[in-house]
Structures are given as C-alpha cells and as structure tokens.
Design a protein around this motif. Structure first.
Motif, PDB file in Angstrom:
ATOM      1  N   PRO A 138       0.827  -1.126  -0.020  1.00 26.13           N
ATOM      2  CA  PRO A 138      -0.092  -0.080   0.021  1.00 26.13           C
ATOM      3  C   PRO A 138       0.895   1.141   0.174  1.00 26.13           C
ATOM      4  N   GLN A 139       0.221   2.208  -0.646  1.00 26.34           N
ATOM      5  CA  GLN A 139       0.943   3.482  -0.506  1.00 26.34           C
ATOM      6  C   GLN A 139       0.400   4.391   0.768  1.00 26.34           C
ATOM      7  N   VAL A 140       1.298   5.349   0.949  1.00 26.31           N
ATOM      8  CA  VAL A 140       0.744   6.030   2.333  1.00 26.31           C
ATOM      9  C   VAL A 140       0.669   7.497   1.810  1.00 26.31           C
ATOM     10  N   THR A 141      -0.262   8.039   2.522  1.00 21.78           N
ATOM     11  CA  THR A 141      -0.544   9.531   1.957  1.00 21.78           C
ATOM     12  C   THR A 141      -0.039  10.564   3.212  1.00 21.78           C
ATOM     13  N   LYS A 174       0.643  19.930   1.385  1.00 24.42           N
ATOM     14  CA  LYS A 174      -0.128  19.065   0.253  1.00 24.42           C
ATOM     15  C   LYS A 174      -0.025  17.664   0.521  1.00 24.42           C
ATOM     16  N   ALA A 175      -1.065  16.996   0.422  1.00 25.57           N
ATOM     17  CA  ALA A 175      -1.282  15.361   0.333  1.00 25.57           C
ATOM     18  C   ALA A 175      -0.380  14.938  -0.983  1.00 25.57           C
ATOM     19  N   VAL A 203       2.750  13.624   9.084  1.00 26.68           N
ATOM     20  CA  VAL A 203       1.566  13.692   9.119  1.00 26.68           C
ATOM     21  C   VAL A 203       0.861  12.599   8.236  1.00 26.68           C
ATOM     22  N   ILE A 204       0.327  11.556   8.668  1.00 29.02           N
ATOM     23  CA  ILE A 204      -0.228  10.680   7.668  1.00 29.02           C
ATOM     24  C   ILE A 204      -1.765  11.000   7.694  1.00 29.02           C
ATOM     25  N   ALA A 205      -2.016  10.895   6.404  1.00 33.69           N
ATOM     26  CA  ALA A 205      -3.589  11.256   6.073  1.00 33.69           C
ATOM     27  C   ALA A 205      -4.203   9.851   5.726  1.00 33.69           C
ATOM     28  N   ALA A 206      -5.368   9.648   6.392  1.00 41.39           N
ATOM     29  CA  ALA A 206      -5.833   8.397   6.405  1.00 41.39           C
ATOM     30  C   ALA A 206      -7.671   8.549   6.013  1.00 41.39           C
ATOM     31  N   GLY A 207      -7.792   7.872   5.177  1.00 42.77           N
ATOM     32  CA  GLY A 207      -9.402   7.807   4.843  1.00 42.77           C
ATOM     33  C   GLY A 207      -9.780   6.497   5.028  1.00 42.77           C
ATOM     34  N   GLN A 208     -11.071   6.390   4.553  1.00 43.86           N
ATOM     35  CA  GLN A 208     -11.855   4.888   4.717  1.00 43.86           C
ATOM     36  C   GLN A 208     -11.454   4.112   3.914  1.00 43.86           C
ATOM     37  N   GLY A 209     -11.104   2.855   4.696  1.00 41.94           N
ATOM     38  CA  GLY A 209     -10.244   1.772   4.098  1.00 41.94           C
ATOM     39  C   GLY A 209      -8.895   1.619   3.927  1.00 41.94           C
ATOM     40  N   ASP A 210      -8.385   2.800   4.382  1.00 41.26           N
ATOM     41  CA  ASP A 210      -6.799   3.010   4.359  1.00 41.26           C
ATOM     42  C   ASP A 210      -6.248   2.227   5.511  1.00 41.26           C
ATOM     43  N   GLN A 211      -5.053   1.597   5.051  1.00 41.88           N
ATOM     44  CA  GLN A 211      -4.421   1.118   6.283  1.00 41.88           C
ATOM     45  C   GLN A 211      -3.444   2.169   6.850  1.00 41.88           C
ATOM     46  N   ILE A 212      -3.270   1.915   8.430  1.00 48.14           N
ATOM     47  CA  ILE A 212      -2.744   3.060   8.885  1.00 48.14           C
ATOM     48  C   ILE A 212      -1.340   2.246   9.190  1.00 48.14           C
ATOM     49  N   ILE A 213      -0.079   2.787   8.723  1.00 46.42           N
ATOM     50  CA  ILE A 213       1.047   2.004   8.520  1.00 46.42           C
ATOM     51  C   ILE A 213       1.976   2.116   9.665  1.00 46.42           C
ATOM     52  N   ASP A 267       2.430   4.011  13.898  1.00 44.77           N
ATOM     53  CA  ASP A 267       2.060   4.485  15.005  1.00 44.77           C
ATOM     54  C   ASP A 267       2.057   5.939  15.357  1.00 44.77           C
ATOM     55  N   GLY A 268       1.004   6.577  15.872  1.00 38.32           N
ATOM     56  CA  GLY A 268       0.977   7.955  16.300  1.00 38.32           C
ATOM     57  C   GLY A 268      -0.106   8.229  16.746  1.00 38.32           C
ATOM     58  N   GLU A 269      -0.288   9.670  16.945  1.00 43.87           N
ATOM     59  CA  GLU A 269      -1.368  10.408  17.505  1.00 43.87           C
ATOM     60  C   GLU A 269      -2.322  10.894  16.221  1.00 43.87           C
ATOM     61  N   ILE A 270      -3.735  10.657  16.973  1.00 43.41           N
ATOM     62  CA  ILE A 270      -4.632  11.157  16.027  1.00 43.41           C
ATOM     63  C   ILE A 270      -4.834  12.905  16.112  1.00 43.41           C
ATOM     64  N   LEU A 271      -4.802  13.556  14.911  1.00 40.07           N
ATOM     65  CA  LEU A 271      -4.723  14.793  14.862  1.00 40.07           C
ATOM     66  C   LEU A 271      -6.105  15.594  14.515  1.00 40.07           C
ATOM     67  N   GLY A 272      -6.835  14.982  13.582  1.00 42.94           N
ATOM     68  CA  GLY A 272      -7.954  15.674  13.163  1.00 42.94           C
ATOM     69  C   GLY A 272      -9.007  15.698  14.046  1.00 42.94           C
ATOM     70  N   ASP A 273     -10.132  16.349  13.893  1.00 44.99           N
ATOM     71  CA  ASP A 273     -11.198  16.505  14.664  1.00 44.99           C
ATOM     72  C   ASP A 273     -12.073  15.142  14.128  1.00 44.99           C
ATOM     73  N   GLY A 274     -13.158  14.937  15.139  1.00 50.90           N
ATOM     74  CA  GLY A 274     -14.143  13.785  14.686  1.00 50.90           C
ATOM     75  C   GLY A 274     -13.430  12.595  15.195  1.00 50.90           C
ATOM     76  N   GLN A 275     -14.170  11.394  14.745  1.00 48.56           N
ATOM     77  CA  GLN A 275     -13.807  10.107  15.532  1.00 48.56           C
ATOM     78  C   GLN A 275     -13.522   9.271  14.082  1.00 48.56           C
ATOM     79  N   LEU A 276     -12.441   8.415  14.481  1.00 47.69           N
ATOM     80  CA  LEU A 276     -12.045   7.271  13.415  1.00 47.69           C
ATOM     81  C   LEU A 276     -12.473   6.121  14.160  1.00 47.69           C
ATOM     82  N   ILE A 277     -12.982   4.825  13.319  1.00 39.08           N
ATOM     83  CA  ILE A 277     -13.303   3.591  13.790  1.00 39.08           C
ATOM     84  C   ILE A 277     -11.891   2.729  13.341  1.00 39.08           C
ATOM     85  N   LEU A 278     -11.192   2.061  14.014  1.00 42.50           N
ATOM     86  CA  LEU A 278      -9.986   1.563  13.375  1.00 42.50           C
ATOM     87  C   LEU A 278     -10.091   0.098  13.970  1.00 42.50           C
ATOM     88  N   ASP A 279      -9.784  -0.879  12.923  1.00 46.52           N
ATOM     89  CA  ASP A 279      -9.776  -2.213  12.804  1.00 46.52           C
ATOM     90  C   ASP A 279      -8.714  -2.493  13.425  1.00 46.52           C
TER      91      ASP A 279
END
Length: 173
Positions: free
Chosen positions: A109-112, A118-119, A132-142, A144-156
């Motif tokens: 997988p590529q990482v954004t 710029k992404a 700073v890693i940008a992740a969207g729905q269905g992306d693998q988070i490659i 470890d780190g801290e969540i920076l954005g607002d809102g909530q993520l559901i991580l598998d």
C-alpha cells in the motif's frame, strides 16, 4: 507520527517540508518501516533439505550398491538423477521467491502524508518521525502515532492481536 506530547488545536498541521523529510530519512533511516522480503532459507539450506530426503537417500544407497557391485556407469547415472532433482528443486524455489517478492512489492500500500501542506503518496519506507499521515476510509495506517484531526475514527485493530476488531479513536489517541 508525532514528536513530543503537544496537542494541536485547529486544523491538522501542514506536515514536514520535503527537505526536512529527506534529512530525517537520511539521518534516522526508515528501519521500522522497511518491509523485509528476505527468503526464509539460504541456498545452502535449500540444497541440504533437498538432498536429504528419503527418496534421494534411497537413490544414493542404490548408486553405492551399483558402484560396489561393478556397475559404475549405472551408479553414475543414478547420481546424475539426484543432481538433476536437486538443481530443479533449487531453481523452482528461487523462481517462486522472486515471483512472491514481485507480488508483494506490487501489492504494497501507498501512504498519504502531508508535506508542505499538500497530500502526497509515498512508499511506506519513506515515512519519517514527524510525518503527518492522512488516512481515509479503508486505508491501512502503517505507522503508530497520535490522532490529530477532529471527529472520530473507527479503527480495525484485529491484526494487532489484541482480540478486538473495531475501536473508536479521537483526537489525542
């Protein structure tokens, strides 16, 4: 990936500059991000495991008996069969390993990441501390780190082996 404990308020940061990322990659390397494709066995181990099978040991015994009982040509032919068998097995193993490595490289997988605001898609080996890693729905988070954005993520997190499949995450987690 974050350095330190400071919390962010407002929009996510612009990330590193290309120059900072290149300097950190050169200085620190990407040891933790490298996906290894080393073969589990060396060529010597493959040859050894191929030679010492019951089939080949029986053929070696047969060749020795043929050589002892005045049939040296038949014994040499039998030894030739063993050598051809070992060569074919080693060749098949190495070809399979090359194909598997090519498939793994293609499926990686590529990482954004955010660089200079710029992404940008990069190879996981190029992630450095402070990215700073940008992740969207269905992306693998490659990484470890801290969540920076607002809102909530559901991580598998089932691949981490902790038993739970989905976990909600918020800023600061």
């Amino acid at each position: 990936v974050r350095e330190g404990d400071e919390r962010l308020a407002g929009p996510p940061p612009e990330g590193l500059t290309e120059r900072e990322a290149a300097a950190r990659l050169e200085r620190d390397g990407a040891v933790d991000n490298i996906i290894s494709h080393d073969t589990p066995l060396t060529r010597k181990q493959i040859v050894r495991s191929t030679i010492f099978t019951i089939f080949n040991l029986n053929l070696i015994l047969l060749a020795l008996i043929q050589i002892i009982f005045v049939r040296p040509l038949d014994g040499l032919i039998t030894l030739g069969i063993i050598i051809a068998n070992v060569a074919a097995n080693v060749l098949q193993y190495e070809l399979a390993q090359r194909r598997l490595k090519a498939i793994q490289e293609e499926a990686r997988p590529q990482v954004t990441v955010m660089r200079e605001g710029k992404a940008r898609s990069i190879d996981p080996r190029e992630i450095v501390l402070g990215d700073v890693i940008a992740a969207g729905q269905g992306d693998q988070i490659i990484a470890d780190g801290e969540i920076l954005g607002d809102g909530q993520l559901i991580l598998d997190e089932s691949m981490l082996g902790n038993g739970q499949r989905s976990k909600p995450k918020r800023r600061g987690d």
